[in-house]
Design a protein around this motif. Structure first.
Motif, mmCIF file in Angstrom:
data_model
loop_
_atom_site.group_PDB
_atom_site.id
_atom_site.type_symbol
_atom_site.label_atom_id
_atom_site.label_comp_id
_atom_site.label_asym_id
_atom_site.label_seq_id
_atom_site.Cartn_x
_atom_site.Cartn_y
_atom_site.Cartn_z
ATOM 1 N N THR A 61 0.835 -1.209 0.000
ATOM 2 C CA THR A 61 0.000 0.000 0.000
ATOM 3 C C THR A 61 0.863 1.250 0.000
ATOM 4 N N ALA A 62 1.928 1.238 0.795
ATOM 5 C CA ALA A 62 2.834 2.388 0.845
ATOM 6 C C ALA A 62 3.568 2.574 -0.484
ATOM 7 N N LEU A 63 3.901 1.462 -1.144
ATOM 8 C CA LEU A 63 4.624 1.539 -2.414
ATOM 9 C C LEU A 63 3.775 2.135 -3.538
ATOM 10 N N GLU A 64 2.466 2.106 -3.382
ATOM 11 C CA GLU A 64 1.589 2.692 -4.400
ATOM 12 C C GLU A 64 1.812 4.200 -4.530
ATOM 13 N N LYS A 65 2.364 4.810 -3.491
ATOM 14 C CA LYS A 65 2.638 6.248 -3.505
ATOM 15 C C LYS A 65 4.018 6.572 -4.076
ATOM 16 N N ALA A 66 4.781 5.538 -4.433
ATOM 17 C CA ALA A 66 6.154 5.747 -4.882
ATOM 18 C C ALA A 66 6.212 6.427 -6.247
ATOM 19 N N THR A 67 7.077 7.427 -6.358
ATOM 20 C CA THR A 67 7.321 8.107 -7.639
ATOM 21 C C THR A 67 8.822 8.149 -7.962
ATOM 22 N N GLY A 68 9.637 7.742 -6.985
ATOM 23 C CA GLY A 68 11.092 7.777 -7.172
ATOM 24 C C GLY A 68 11.708 6.441 -6.843
ATOM 25 N N ASP A 69 12.911 6.459 -6.300
ATOM 26 C CA ASP A 69 13.612 5.240 -5.903
ATOM 27 C C ASP A 69 13.304 4.947 -4.439
ATOM 28 N N VAL A 70 12.880 3.715 -4.168
ATOM 29 C CA VAL A 70 12.460 3.347 -2.817
ATOM 30 C C VAL A 70 13.306 2.192 -2.290
ATOM 31 N N VAL A 71 13.713 2.332 -1.046
ATOM 32 C CA VAL A 71 14.508 1.306 -0.363
ATOM 33 C C VAL A 71 13.779 0.869 0.899
ATOM 34 N N LEU A 72 13.735 -0.436 1.120
ATOM 35 C CA LEU A 72 13.217 -0.985 2.366
ATOM 36 C C LEU A 72 14.382 -1.162 3.330
ATOM 37 N N LYS A 73 14.237 -0.641 4.539
ATOM 38 C CA LYS A 73 15.294 -0.749 5.541
ATOM 39 C C LYS A 73 14.757 -1.278 6.861
ATOM 40 N N PHE A 74 15.535 -2.184 7.475
ATOM 41 C CA PHE A 74 15.328 -2.476 8.883
ATOM 42 C C PHE A 74 16.550 -1.955 9.623
ATOM 43 N N GLU A 75 16.310 -1.093 10.611
ATOM 44 C CA GLU A 75 17.390 -0.494 11.394
ATOM 45 C C GLU A 75 17.221 -0.910 12.844
ATOM 46 N N PRO A 76 18.240 -1.524 13.461
ATOM 47 C CA PRO A 76 18.124 -2.006 14.836
ATOM 48 C C PRO A 76 18.249 -0.884 15.860
ATOM 49 N N PHE A 77 18.136 -1.249 17.116
ATOM 50 C CA PHE A 77 18.281 -0.323 18.240
ATOM 51 C C PHE A 77 19.588 0.457 18.127
ATOM 52 N N VAL A 78 19.485 1.771 18.274
ATOM 53 C CA VAL A 78 20.688 2.611 18.229
ATOM 54 C C VAL A 78 20.581 3.653 19.338
ATOM 55 N N LEU A 79 21.727 3.942 19.958
ATOM 56 C CA LEU A 79 21.778 4.890 21.056
ATOM 57 C C LEU A 79 23.074 5.677 20.969
ATOM 58 N N HIS A 80 22.971 7.007 21.010
ATOM 59 C CA HIS A 80 24.149 7.862 21.012
ATOM 60 C C HIS A 80 24.338 8.411 22.423
#
Length: 233
Positions: free
Chosen positions: A87-106
């Motif tokens: 459903t989200a990809l239906e709005k795509a007009t450019g280059d799309v990347v799927l990302k999973f990003e884990p827990f991060v803490l600075h």
């Protein structure tokens, strides 16, 4: 270092500049544990997320999402379904990347040894291009497979946050106990303290500075770390 306390207070008083505007629920225990210690100050965090990021390619032949001017078609800190991604990809007009990003803490640390107590990094992530110039480049079946993999990573990420919190809590307690014992030893043994100071001075190698050269605001013993969820303890 005396200057660390005021800097920490100033940092924690800032308004939350994240998209969410507040702490992720799963990251909150770790953040509060560290900020409850005088020698640590968290500056940003994320409990882990799955995102669809849309941007423009660097050139006609390259597929690299530029951070500037990119947009998020989907972001979730929970497991999701393939249908949500489609459903989200239906709005795509450019280059799309799927990302999973884990827990991060600075984290800002008062001393180098404090930073060494926290240093953890991970490769527990996922990044896959899905569409180019608005055209879907993979099958729906493959997207379902990717989401299955991403959800497994999310579940493992949750377990790692819990394990990291428990290990960090124990490490801080052990560190406090060690420091307390050391202070008692130095208090009753002046000769030991003198030798320790002399050793530290002999082991310190500082490059010479010109007469007009000054330290930059960030050029001190405080250290900024990236802390990720994978911890092999």
């Amino acid at each position: 270092m005396a200057a660390f306390g005021p800097r920490k207070a100033q940092r924690l008083a800032r308004a939350d500049g994240s998209r969410k505007g507040g702490l992720d629920e799963r990251a909150a225990p770790v953040v509060r544990l560290l900020n409850g210690q005088s020698r640590f100050c968290t500056t940003s965090s994320c409990s882990g997320r799955l995102v669809l990021v849309q941007g423009r390619a660097v050139d006609g032949d390259s597929f690299e999402i530029q951070k500037k001017d990119c947009s998020w078609l989907l972001v979730t800190h929970e497991p999701c379904s393939g249908s949500e991604v489609m459903t989200a990809l239906e709005k795509a007009t450019g280059d799309v990347v799927l990302k999973f990003e884990p827990f991060v803490l600075h984290v800002l640390c008062q001393e180098l040894q404090d930073a060494q107590l926290l240093a953890v990094r991970s490769t527990h992530c996922l990044e896959v291009p899905l569409s180019h110039r608005g055209k879907l480049m993979v099958s729906e079946e493959y997207i379902e497979f990717l989401i299955h993999v991403a959800n497994q990573k999310m579940e493992e990420n949750i377990r790692r946050i819990d394990r990291f919190f428990k290990c960090l809590e124990l490490a801080l307690k052990n560190s406090a106990s060690t420091n307390s014992s050391l202070e008692k030893t130095e208090k009753h043994c002046p000769v030991y303290l003198h030798r320790r100071k002399r050793k530290n001075i002999q082991g310190l190698h500082t490059p010479p500075r010109g007469p007009n050269e000054e330290l930059e605001p960030e050029d001190d013993v405080e250290t900024s770390l990236d802390i990720f969820a994978e911890i092999m303890i």
